[in-house]
Design an enzyme around this catalytic site. Sequence first.
Site, PDB file in Angstrom:
ATOM      1  CG  ASP A 150      64.398  26.178   1.295  1.00 58.16           C
ATOM      2  OD1 ASP A 150      64.147  25.741   2.444  1.00 58.16           O
ATOM      3  OD2 ASP A 150      65.522  26.625   0.977  1.00 58.16           O
ATOM      4  CG  HIS A 188      57.840  22.914   8.914  1.00 54.70           C
ATOM      5  ND1 HIS A 188      58.555  23.138   7.764  1.00 54.70           N
ATOM      6  CD2 HIS A 188      58.770  22.713   9.893  1.00 54.70           C
ATOM      7  CE1 HIS A 188      59.852  23.079   8.030  1.00 54.70           C
ATOM      8  NE2 HIS A 188      60.006  22.831   9.318  1.00 54.70           N
ATOM      9  CG  LEU A 198      47.730  18.489 -10.892  1.00 54.60           C
ATOM     10  CD1 LEU A 198      48.619  19.365 -11.749  1.00 54.60           C
ATOM     11  CD2 LEU A 198      47.338  19.267  -9.636  1.00 54.60           C
TER      12      LEU A 198
HETATM   13  C1  IPE Z   1      65.471  21.370   0.393  1.00 58.87           C
HETATM   14  O1  IPE Z   1      65.464  22.319   1.379  1.00 58.87           O
HETATM   15  C2  IPE Z   1      64.561  20.240   0.751  1.00 58.87           C
HETATM   16  C3  IPE Z   1      63.134  20.543   0.770  1.00 58.87           C
HETATM   17  C4  IPE Z   1      62.568  21.679   0.469  1.00 58.87           C
HETATM   18  C5  IPE Z   1      62.311  19.453   1.138  1.00 58.87           C
HETATM   19  P1  IPE Z   1      66.574  22.390   2.523  1.00 58.87           P
HETATM   20  O2  IPE Z   1      66.241  23.556   3.348  1.00 58.87           O
HETATM   21  O3  IPE Z   1      66.697  21.090   3.205  1.00 58.87           O
HETATM   22  O4  IPE Z   1      67.901  22.646   1.666  1.00 58.87           O
HETATM   23  P2  IPE Z   1      69.346  23.125   2.100  1.00 58.87           P
HETATM   24  O5  IPE Z   1      69.786  22.248   3.212  1.00 58.87           O
HETATM   25  O6  IPE Z   1      69.246  24.555   2.526  1.00 58.87           O
HETATM   26  O7  IPE Z   1      70.170  22.982   0.860  1.00 58.87           O
HETATM   27  C1  IPE Z   2      61.370  23.797   3.705  1.00 57.58           C
HETATM   28  O1  IPE Z   2      61.547  24.818   4.616  1.00 57.58           O
HETATM   29  C2  IPE Z   2      60.761  22.570   4.305  1.00 57.58           C
HETATM   30  C3  IPE Z   2      61.699  21.440   4.430  1.00 57.58           C
HETATM   31  C4  IPE Z   2      62.945  21.429   4.084  1.00 57.58           C
HETATM   32  C5  IPE Z   2      61.156  20.231   4.985  1.00 57.58           C
HETATM   33  P1  IPE Z   2      62.783  24.858   5.612  1.00 57.58           P
HETATM   34  O2  IPE Z   2      62.414  24.155   6.857  1.00 57.58           O
HETATM   35  O3  IPE Z   2      64.026  24.374   4.946  1.00 57.58           O
HETATM   36  O4  IPE Z   2      62.885  26.409   5.884  1.00 57.58           O
HETATM   37  P2  IPE Z   2      64.211  27.250   6.055  1.00 57.58           P
HETATM   38  O5  IPE Z   2      65.019  27.040   4.804  1.00 57.58           O
HETATM   39  O6  IPE Z   2      64.902  26.734   7.274  1.00 57.58           O
HETATM   40  O7  IPE Z   2      63.732  28.646   6.181  1.00 57.58           O
HETATM   41 MG    MG Z   3      65.533  25.294   3.932  1.00 60.89          MG
END
Ligand code: IPE
Ligand code: IPE
Ligand code: MG
Length: 245
Positions: free
Chosen positions: A13, A30, A124
Site C-alpha cells: 500500500d 504504481h 519460492l
Molecule cells: C489494500 O489497499 C489493497 C491493496 C494493497 C491491493 P487499499 O489502498 O485499497 O486499502 P484501503 O482502501 O485504504 O483500506
Molecule cells: C496500493 O497503493 C496499490 C493498490 C491498492 C492497487 P494505493 O494505490 O492504495 O496507494 P495509496 O494508498 O492511495 O497511497
Molecule cells: Mg491505499
Amino acid sequence: MNKTPRHVAIIMDGNGRWAQKRMLPRHIGHIKGAANLREVVKACFTRGIECLTVFAFSTENWRRPPDEVALLFDLFAQYLNKEVEKLSQQGGRLRIIGDRSAFPLELQQEMQRVEAATAHNQKLQLTVAINYGGKWDILQAAKNWQIAHPYQNVEQITVAELDPYLSTAGLPDPDLLIRTGGESRLSNFMIWQCAYTELYFSSEYWPDFNAKSLDDAIDGYAKRVRRFGKTDEQVMKISARSSQH
Ligand code: IPE
Ligand code: IPE
Ligand code: MG
C-alpha cells in the site's frame, strides 16, 4: 531455532501517496510499486523465505477511477509477460489467487500458462492476489465445499475441511503479514488465513520498502512470542524441548 518466517504476506500500500508526495500522477507510483516487487522478491529468495503472497488488487479496488483500474491490470499483464521467466530461472513458482472471471479470456489463459510453466519450481512460491477479497475467498470455499459434498449437511463442515477449498489451498498460513503505507488494517486480505499471523505495519510507502525494510520486519517477527492460545510457560517448555534436539 530458525526464526525466518516461512510465509510472508504483504499488503503493498501507498503507491498513490508516494507519487503525490512528489507531485507526480498516481500511476507513476504504481509503476514504481511494480518495479519494487521485483526487488522484494529477490530479497525473499536470498533470505530463504518459502512463500510470499502479495496483495495487488482488492475486490474493493473496482471503486477506483476506471483509468487507474485499467493501468493496474496492464501492469499485472506486463508482470506476467516480462517477469515470470526471470522468476522461474531463480526457482520461483507463480500462483494467482482471486476471482478471475472478471478478466478478459486472454488474460485468464495467460495466468494459466504461467502457473503451469512454473509449477515445478520449489524455491519460492510467489502468490499474487488480484481481484481478491478475504470474504470472497471464504464464500467461494463454502460454495465449492457444498458442490463437492452434495449429500452432506453444511452443519458437518469443520475448519480443516474448508481449508482445501480456500484459494490458498496447499500454502501454509502466513507467519508474518506486512502492510506498508501507514494504515493499520487488513482491508479484506486473507482474513481466514491470517487468524494467527503476526502483523507488522510500516509507515513506508510501498515503492520505498526495500530489503532493509524487510529485514527490520523479520527482526521484529523473530522477537515475537507466538502463543497460539497457550500460556507463556507452556510455550517456553516446548521451545526448550525442541532446542535440546
Ligand atoms: C489494500 O489497499 C489493497 C491493496 C494493497 C491491493 P487499499 O489502498 O485499497 O486499502 P484501503 O482502501 O485504504 O483500506
Ligand atoms: C496500493 O497503493 C496499490 C493498490 C491498492 C492497487 P494505493 O494505490 O492504495 O496507494 P495509496 O494508498 O492511495 O497511497
Ligand atoms: Mg491505499
